[in-house]
Design a protein around this motif. Structure first.
Motif, short mmCIF file in Angstrom:
data_model
loop_
_atom_site.label_atom_id
_atom_site.label_comp_id
_atom_site.label_asym_id
_atom_site.label_seq_id
_atom_site.Cartn_x
_atom_site.Cartn_y
_atom_site.Cartn_z
N ARG A 73 0.84 -1.18 0.00
CA ARG A 73 0.00 0.00 0.00
C ARG A 73 0.88 1.24 0.00
O ARG A 73 2.07 1.18 0.30
N SER A 74 0.28 2.37 -0.28
CA SER A 74 1.01 3.63 -0.19
C SER A 74 1.10 4.07 1.26
O SER A 74 0.30 3.64 2.11
N GLY A 75 2.06 4.92 1.56
CA GLY A 75 2.20 5.42 2.92
C GLY A 75 0.98 6.21 3.35
O GLY A 75 0.57 6.15 4.52
N GLU A 76 0.35 6.94 2.43
CA GLU A 76 -0.86 7.70 2.75
C GLU A 76 -2.00 6.78 3.13
O GLU A 76 -2.75 7.05 4.08
N THR A 77 -2.13 5.65 2.44
CA THR A 77 -3.18 4.68 2.76
C THR A 77 -2.98 4.09 4.14
O THR A 77 -3.93 3.98 4.94
N VAL A 78 -1.76 3.72 4.47
CA VAL A 78 -1.46 3.16 5.80
C VAL A 78 -1.79 4.17 6.88
O VAL A 78 -2.44 3.85 7.89
N SER A 79 -1.34 5.42 6.70
CA SER A 79 -1.58 6.46 7.71
C SER A 79 -3.07 6.74 7.88
O SER A 79 -3.56 6.88 9.01
N ARG A 80 -3.80 6.80 6.79
CA ARG A 80 -5.23 7.12 6.86
C ARG A 80 -6.00 6.04 7.61
O ARG A 80 -6.82 6.34 8.49
N TYR A 81 -5.72 4.77 7.30
CA TYR A 81 -6.48 3.70 7.96
C TYR A 81 -6.01 3.48 9.39
O TYR A 81 -6.79 3.03 10.23
N PHE A 82 -4.76 3.80 9.68
CA PHE A 82 -4.32 3.72 11.08
C PHE A 82 -5.16 4.66 11.94
O PHE A 82 -5.63 4.29 13.02
N ASN A 83 -5.33 5.88 11.48
CA ASN A 83 -6.11 6.86 12.26
C ASN A 83 -7.59 6.48 12.34
O ASN A 83 -8.23 6.68 13.38
N LEU A 84 -8.14 5.90 11.28
CA LEU A 84 -9.53 5.48 11.32
C LEU A 84 -9.74 4.34 12.32
O LEU A 84 -10.72 4.34 13.08
N VAL A 85 -8.83 3.37 12.32
CA VAL A 85 -8.95 2.25 13.27
C VAL A 85 -8.73 2.75 14.70
O VAL A 85 -9.43 2.32 15.63
N LEU A 86 -7.78 3.65 14.90
CA LEU A 86 -7.54 4.21 16.23
C LEU A 86 -8.78 4.91 16.77
O LEU A 86 -9.19 4.68 17.92
N ASP A 87 -9.42 5.72 15.96
CA ASP A 87 -10.64 6.40 16.39
C ASP A 87 -11.75 5.39 16.71
O ASP A 87 -12.48 5.55 17.69
N ALA A 88 -11.86 4.35 15.89
CA ALA A 88 -12.90 3.33 16.12
C ALA A 88 -12.67 2.58 17.42
O ALA A 88 -13.62 2.33 18.18
N LEU A 89 -11.43 2.23 17.70
CA LEU A 89 -11.13 1.48 18.93
C LEU A 89 -11.31 2.35 20.17
O LEU A 89 -11.70 1.85 21.23
N CYS A 90 -11.05 3.64 20.05
CA CYS A 90 -11.29 4.54 21.19
C CYS A 90 -12.77 4.61 21.53
O CYS A 90 -13.15 4.67 22.70
N ILE A 91 -13.62 4.59 20.51
CA ILE A 91 -15.06 4.57 20.75
C ILE A 91 -15.48 3.23 21.34
O ILE A 91 -16.27 3.17 22.30
#
Length: 263
Positions: free
Chosen positions: A81-99
């Motif tokens: 994957r591209s670095g932008e894709t990795v970074s974007r989904y890392f933040n999405l999963v982090l937000d989801a797990l915090c909820i």
């Protein structure tokens, strides 16, 4: 691009559906736990699949960051994957797990656990009202140069002093991260208890703690200046007074709490 997608799917299938040992090694959890986590995130609509990236792949990339301390570029190479894709989904999963953590990381029950009540004469009734244990742990931290002195403590590396409380079913009840590695455990606990959304200990209940904490309502440490560690009672060295007997049973109960811990 087609060959790349086929190769990626082959790798992901081996990651999710391979051997149990391989899944634990790479994803830090058993296969059934991984798929239940993904199903929970999907059912709550906390994550969404896209045409190119499944929820399982999003979570797997996230786990490689937090579980293996991988940086963006190695994950981008491994998952193609591209670095932008990795970074974007890392933040999405982090937000989801915090909820998700709001419903999972909380006190589930204030009843004295069966591990205590079933051990009459050893732990019961002496530890009646105990609902778990709390302690601090040092997690490596990457901080700017001008902040590094504050994150240097008794470890050889810069770290955060993270407070965690767990029950006798090995479920996290509370976690407070962010304190510098130089901060004393008692200060971290005081901060956790003083926050409006912090650790709330029910009236008449308490957590076990080690000698790094002071005795206070809701926190039960061992007696100071008295033998405490289990190795000090090896052989024929039996407790000689009530304080030593309490200090012997205190770590035994902590050991009972974690004796079934598995990856």
């Amino acid at each position: 691009m087609l060959d790349r997608d086929v190769e990626r799917l082959r790798r992901l299938d081996r990651l999710y559906h391979g051997t149990e040992a391989h899944c634990i090694s790479e994803l830090r959890m058993r296969k059934v736990v991984f798929h239940k986590l993904c199903a929970e995130l999907r059912s709550r609509a906390l994550l969404e699949e896209t045409f190119h990236v499944t929820i399982e792949e999003q979570v797997a990339m996230f786990i490689h960051v937090v579980g293996h301390n991988w940086s963006n570029r190695p994950i981008a190479f491994e998952f193609m994957r591209s670095g932008e894709t990795v970074s974007r989904y890392f933040n999405l999963v982090l937000d989801a797990l915090c909820i998700l953590a709001r419903d999972l990381v909380c006190i589930k029950s204030i009843d004295t656990h069966q591990k205590i009540t079933s051990s009459h004469g050893r732990f019961h009734p002496y530890f009646q009202g105990c609902i778990g244990a709390l302690d601090g742990t040092h997690i490596p931290a990457c901080v700017p140069m001008h902040m590094q002195d504050r994150f240097r403590g008794r470890k050889k590396f810069q770290s955060q002093n993270v407070l965690a409380a767990v029950d006798f079913d090995l479920r996290f009840l509370y976690v407070l991260a962010g304190w510098e590695g130089s901060a004393h455990d008692s200060y971290v606990l005081q901060d956790a208890l003083s926050r409006t959304n912090g650790l709330k200990i029910p009236e008449g209940k308490y957590f076990l703690a080690d000698a790094g904490y002071a005795a206070r309502p809701g926190v039960l440490p061992p007696y100071r200046g008295t033998r405490y560690h289990l190795k000090e009672y090896k052989g024929a060295r039996e407790p000689e007074n009530p304080k030593e007997l309490f200090n012997l049973r205190h770590p035994l109960l902590e050991q009972l709490l974690s004796e079934h811990l598995v990856p």
